[in-house]
Motif scaffolding. Sequence first.
Motif, short mmCIF file in Angstrom:
data_model
loop_
_atom_site.label_atom_id
_atom_site.label_comp_id
_atom_site.label_asym_id
_atom_site.label_seq_id
_atom_site.Cartn_x
_atom_site.Cartn_y
_atom_site.Cartn_z
N ASP A 64 0.83 -1.21 0.00
CA ASP A 64 0.00 0.00 0.00
C ASP A 64 0.86 1.26 0.00
O ASP A 64 0.54 2.25 -0.67
CB ASP A 64 -0.93 -0.01 1.22
N ALA A 69 0.89 4.07 -2.94
CA ALA A 69 0.69 5.50 -2.64
C ALA A 69 1.84 6.33 -3.20
O ALA A 69 1.63 7.44 -3.73
CB ALA A 69 0.57 5.69 -1.13
N GLU A 81 1.37 6.60 -6.98
CA GLU A 81 0.31 7.56 -7.31
C GLU A 81 0.80 9.00 -7.16
O GLU A 81 0.46 9.87 -7.96
CB GLU A 81 -0.90 7.31 -6.41
N GLU A 82 1.62 9.23 -6.12
CA GLU A 82 2.16 10.58 -5.92
C GLU A 82 3.11 10.97 -7.05
O GLU A 82 3.08 12.10 -7.55
CB GLU A 82 2.89 10.64 -4.57
#
Length: 215
Positions: A200, A204, A207-208
């Motif tokens: 996870d 994340a 995605e950033e």
Amino acid sequence: MITDNLESDEEIQDDLRGNLDLQARLLYGLIHARWIVTARGLAKMLEKYKRADFGRCPRVLCQSQPLLPVGLTDVPYEKSVKLYCGRCEDIYSPKSSRHGSIDGAYFGTSFPHLLFLVYPNLIPPKSGPAEFGLNPRASDLEGGRRRRIRDEQEAQSEGVGEAGSTAAVALKADRYRPRIFGFQVNEVAKLQRWQEAVRDKQIARLEELEANGAM
């Protein structure tokens, strides 16, 4: 029919023969799933595992780890048999279409994990050389290397012109969960919770990076 005690095939009506053959095949497969988790069945399957009769893991870091057959469900006619790698804890589809058409319920969801519980000395390490007695032959390594190169080339050719989010692809990936008679293996469950937390965080971060245009 199962015990081969029929005096003659003429005792079975033609309109019932096809259905009877299908039901007999189903019964034999379910008996097989129960037998391979007995002491004698595990010993027989252990011999096949040591010979790598079920194939070897295609991942490079698994160093040709032998695979074990596993079903994704104990209910017949739902999923075909898969191959489980004890090193990367992932599953793969059989290369042969004949083997890939076998019902996964004929092996069950518990077999490979029960085998490692009964023979804990065979649990493969997550890194380093393969266990003694399971080392692949040079011909197996060369064949595995050629298959990996071919698979990579096919994947590259199929992916030409396709664009997508790396994080979105990672989120869609299903995680295989080892279970014994429906219950998740305790040590594996704790390890997977930690792995999913790390995953996870990586998603994340992806995605950033994608939001900032770095990828």
